[in-house]
Design a protein around this motif. Structure first.
Motif, PDB file in Angstrom:
ATOM      1  N   ASN A  49      12.662  12.950  -2.714  1.00  0.00           N
ATOM      2  CA  ASN A  49      12.889  14.215  -3.414  1.00  0.00           C
ATOM      3  C   ASN A  49      12.078  14.295  -4.708  1.00  0.00           C
ATOM      4  O   ASN A  49      11.506  15.332  -5.032  1.00  0.00           O
ATOM      5  CB  ASN A  49      14.382  14.408  -3.690  1.00  0.00           C
ATOM      6  N   GLU A  50      12.013  13.184  -5.455  1.00  0.00           N
ATOM      7  CA  GLU A  50      11.215  13.178  -6.686  1.00  0.00           C
ATOM      8  C   GLU A  50       9.733  13.328  -6.371  1.00  0.00           C
ATOM      9  O   GLU A  50       9.009  14.042  -7.070  1.00  0.00           O
ATOM     10  CB  GLU A  50      11.472  11.895  -7.460  1.00  0.00           C
ATOM     11  N   LEU A  51       9.285  12.644  -5.332  1.00  0.00           N
ATOM     12  CA  LEU A  51       7.885  12.724  -4.931  1.00  0.00           C
ATOM     13  C   LEU A  51       7.524  14.153  -4.548  1.00  0.00           C
ATOM     14  O   LEU A  51       6.495  14.685  -4.971  1.00  0.00           O
ATOM     15  CB  LEU A  51       7.645  11.777  -3.757  1.00  0.00           C
ATOM     16  N   ILE A  52       8.391  14.791  -3.774  1.00  0.00           N
ATOM     17  CA  ILE A  52       8.155  16.177  -3.381  1.00  0.00           C
ATOM     18  C   ILE A  52       8.108  17.076  -4.608  1.00  0.00           C
ATOM     19  O   ILE A  52       7.239  17.933  -4.732  1.00  0.00           O
ATOM     20  CB  ILE A  52       9.227  16.650  -2.374  1.00  0.00           C
ATOM     21  N   ALA A  53       9.006  16.840  -5.558  1.00  0.00           N
ATOM     22  CA  ALA A  53       9.015  17.658  -6.778  1.00  0.00           C
ATOM     23  C   ALA A  53       7.723  17.488  -7.557  1.00  0.00           C
ATOM     24  O   ALA A  53       7.133  18.470  -8.016  1.00  0.00           O
ATOM     25  CB  ALA A  53      10.210  17.285  -7.647  1.00  0.00           C
ATOM     26  N   ASN A  54       7.263  16.253  -7.711  1.00  0.00           N
ATOM     27  CA  ASN A  54       6.038  15.995  -8.469  1.00  0.00           C
ATOM     28  C   ASN A  54       4.820  16.603  -7.804  1.00  0.00           C
ATOM     29  O   ASN A  54       3.982  17.218  -8.465  1.00  0.00           O
ATOM     30  CB  ASN A  54       5.835  14.494  -8.673  1.00  0.00           C
ATOM     31  N   LEU A  55       4.710  16.427  -6.508  1.00  0.00           N
ATOM     32  CA  LEU A  55       3.555  16.978  -5.808  1.00  0.00           C
ATOM     33  C   LEU A  55       3.660  18.485  -5.664  1.00  0.00           C
ATOM     34  O   LEU A  55       2.652  19.173  -5.612  1.00  0.00           O
ATOM     35  CB  LEU A  55       3.389  16.317  -4.440  1.00  0.00           C
ATOM     36  N   SER A  56       4.878  18.993  -5.596  1.00  0.00           N
ATOM     37  CA  SER A  56       5.082  20.427  -5.431  1.00  0.00           C
ATOM     38  C   SER A  56       4.737  21.216  -6.679  1.00  0.00           C
ATOM     39  O   SER A  56       4.404  22.391  -6.599  1.00  0.00           O
ATOM     40  CB  SER A  56       6.539  20.721  -5.067  1.00  0.00           C
TER      41      SER A  56
ATOM     42  N   PHE B 183      -1.612  11.264  -2.086  1.00  0.00           N
ATOM     43  CA  PHE B 183      -1.062   9.982  -2.483  1.00  0.00           C
ATOM     44  C   PHE B 183      -2.137   8.984  -2.901  1.00  0.00           C
ATOM     45  O   PHE B 183      -1.823   7.910  -3.392  1.00  0.00           O
ATOM     46  CB  PHE B 183      -0.246   9.366  -1.328  1.00  0.00           C
ATOM     47  N   GLU B 184      -3.381   9.342  -2.694  1.00  0.00           N
ATOM     48  CA  GLU B 184      -4.502   8.416  -2.892  1.00  0.00           C
ATOM     49  C   GLU B 184      -4.530   7.781  -4.280  1.00  0.00           C
ATOM     50  O   GLU B 184      -4.899   6.626  -4.418  1.00  0.00           O
ATOM     51  CB  GLU B 184      -5.833   9.130  -2.630  1.00  0.00           C
ATOM     52  N   GLU B 185      -4.166   8.518  -5.289  1.00  0.00           N
ATOM     53  CA  GLU B 185      -4.273   7.994  -6.649  1.00  0.00           C
ATOM     54  C   GLU B 185      -2.991   7.340  -7.138  1.00  0.00           C
ATOM     55  O   GLU B 185      -2.931   6.871  -8.272  1.00  0.00           O
ATOM     56  CB  GLU B 185      -4.704   9.113  -7.596  1.00  0.00           C
ATOM     57  N   MET B 186      -1.975   7.281  -6.286  1.00  0.00           N
ATOM     58  CA  MET B 186      -0.724   6.653  -6.686  1.00  0.00           C
ATOM     59  C   MET B 186      -0.853   5.142  -6.587  1.00  0.00           C
ATOM     60  O   MET B 186      -1.413   4.620  -5.633  1.00  0.00           O
ATOM     61  CB  MET B 186       0.430   7.135  -5.807  1.00  0.00           C
ATOM     62  N   ASN B 187      -0.316   4.471  -7.595  1.00  0.00           N
ATOM     63  CA  ASN B 187      -0.329   3.014  -7.616  1.00  0.00           C
ATOM     64  C   ASN B 187       1.043   2.520  -7.158  1.00  0.00           C
ATOM     65  O   ASN B 187       2.038   2.741  -7.845  1.00  0.00           O
ATOM     66  CB  ASN B 187      -0.641   2.516  -9.029  1.00  0.00           C
ATOM     67  N   PRO B 188       1.108   1.846  -6.012  1.00  0.00           N
ATOM     68  CA  PRO B 188       2.411   1.403  -5.487  1.00  0.00           C
ATOM     69  C   PRO B 188       3.205   0.536  -6.467  1.00  0.00           C
ATOM     70  O   PRO B 188       4.428   0.593  -6.483  1.00  0.00           O
ATOM     71  CB  PRO B 188       2.034   0.602  -4.237  1.00  0.00           C
ATOM     72  N   GLU B 189       2.537  -0.239  -7.300  1.00  0.00           N
ATOM     73  CA  GLU B 189       3.236  -1.091  -8.260  1.00  0.00           C
ATOM     74  C   GLU B 189       4.007  -0.281  -9.300  1.00  0.00           C
ATOM     75  O   GLU B 189       4.968  -0.762  -9.890  1.00  0.00           O
ATOM     76  CB  GLU B 189       2.265  -2.040  -8.961  1.00  0.00           C
ATOM     77  N   ASP B 190       3.585   0.946  -9.522  1.00  0.00           N
ATOM     78  CA  ASP B 190       4.250   1.806 -10.512  1.00  0.00           C
ATOM     79  C   ASP B 190       5.510   2.486  -9.974  1.00  0.00           C
ATOM     80  O   ASP B 190       6.239   3.117 -10.731  1.00  0.00           O
ATOM     81  CB  ASP B 190       3.285   2.889 -11.014  1.00  0.00           C
ATOM     82  N   LEU B 191       5.753   2.356  -8.686  1.00  0.00           N
ATOM     83  CA  LEU B 191       6.872   3.067  -8.073  1.00  0.00           C
ATOM     84  C   LEU B 191       8.223   2.409  -8.344  1.00  0.00           C
ATOM     85  O   LEU B 191       9.253   3.061  -8.271  1.00  0.00           O
ATOM     86  CB  LEU B 191       6.661   3.184  -6.561  1.00  0.00           C
ATOM     87  N   GLY B 192       8.230   1.119  -8.604  1.00  0.00           N
ATOM     88  CA  GLY B 192       9.478   0.429  -8.859  1.00  0.00           C
ATOM     89  C   GLY B 192      10.252   0.082  -7.603  1.00  0.00           C
ATOM     90  O   GLY B 192      11.463  -0.152  -7.658  1.00  0.00           O
ATOM     91  N   PHE B 193       9.610   0.067  -6.467  1.00  0.00           N
ATOM     92  CA  PHE B 193      10.249  -0.259  -5.201  1.00  0.00           C
ATOM     93  C   PHE B 193       9.566  -1.463  -4.579  1.00  0.00           C
ATOM     94  O   PHE B 193       8.368  -1.624  -4.698  1.00  0.00           O
ATOM     95  CB  PHE B 193      10.141   0.911  -4.209  1.00  0.00           C
TER      96      PHE B 193
ATOM     97  N   GLU C  15       0.838  -1.182   0.000  1.00  0.00           N
ATOM     98  CA  GLU C  15       0.000   0.000   0.000  1.00  0.00           C
ATOM     99  C   GLU C  15       0.886   1.251   0.000  1.00  0.00           C
ATOM    100  O   GLU C  15       1.960   1.261   0.601  1.00  0.00           O
ATOM    101  CB  GLU C  15      -0.901  -0.012   1.240  1.00  0.00           C
ATOM    102  N   ILE C  16       0.435   2.297  -0.661  1.00  0.00           N
ATOM    103  CA  ILE C  16       1.233   3.521  -0.790  1.00  0.00           C
ATOM    104  C   ILE C  16       1.599   4.105   0.578  1.00  0.00           C
ATOM    105  O   ILE C  16       2.697   4.607   0.773  1.00  0.00           O
ATOM    106  CB  ILE C  16       0.517   4.574  -1.683  1.00  0.00           C
ATOM    107  N   TYR C  17       0.703   3.998   1.543  1.00  0.00           N
ATOM    108  CA  TYR C  17       0.993   4.587   2.847  1.00  0.00           C
ATOM    109  C   TYR C  17       2.041   3.788   3.624  1.00  0.00           C
ATOM    110  O   TYR C  17       2.721   4.342   4.480  1.00  0.00           O
ATOM    111  CB  TYR C  17      -0.288   4.805   3.653  1.00  0.00           C
TER     112      TYR C  17
END
Length: 154
Positions: free
Chosen positions: A114-121, A58-68, A2-4
């Motif tokens: 840092n990338e997440l902050i940039a995208n959401l920012s 973060f609700e619409e983020m798909n954890p599988e797409d994160l690559g982690f 889960e994303i959270y």
């Protein structure tokens, strides 16, 4: 995953980094401003992640797409916690501290945060300045290592 769960691991790593930099401020008074800048940036990252989570960004983020994988995230978390434990119980030179900080800042969680902050920012001007301050930790640490003679330009 889960994303959270991922965001929680990011928060653990950010808290560990802030604690490490706080400790380095005390260990290395001549470089206090340097460590304090990194500390403040980590605290801003924590605030950003919490605020973004509270606003459902973060609700619409798909954890599988994160690559982690959770395994990779746990290794990064463990690494940050190990550094924190090491500096509490063992003497650390400034060179060692800078090397630890650089390794920590180069981890996947820090990079992704840092990338997440940039995208959401991008959608919120209030966070753009914070991201600009925090995204260059690796460069800040490398520059300090060069200034102290611990790293040579090739």
């Amino acid at each position: 995953m889960e994303i959270y769960q991922f965001i929680n691991v990011c928060l653990v790593v950010e808290h560990a980094a802030a604690a490490i930099y706080s400790h380095f401020m005390q260990l290395f008074p001549p470089e206090k401003d340097f460590w304090e800048d990194l500390f403040k940036d980590e605290k801003k990252h924590i605030s950003f992640l919490i605020e973004a989570a509270d606003h459902g960004q973060f609700e619409e983020m798909n954890p599988e797409d994160l690559g982690f994988s959770m395994r990779l995230l746990d290794r990064t978390r463990k690494f940050a916690e190990d550094i924190s434990d090491r500096i509490k119980f063992n003497p650390v030179s400034l060179e060692d501290a800078l090397k630890m900080a650089l390794k920590l800042e180069e981890t996947m969680v820090e990079t992704f945060t840092n990338e997440l902050i940039a995208n959401l920012s991008a959608a919120d001007d209030n966070f753009l300045e914070m991201f600009a301050e925090g995204k260059n930790h690796v460069d800040k640490i490398r520059n300090m290592m060069i200034n102290k003679g611990f790293l040579k330009l090739s």
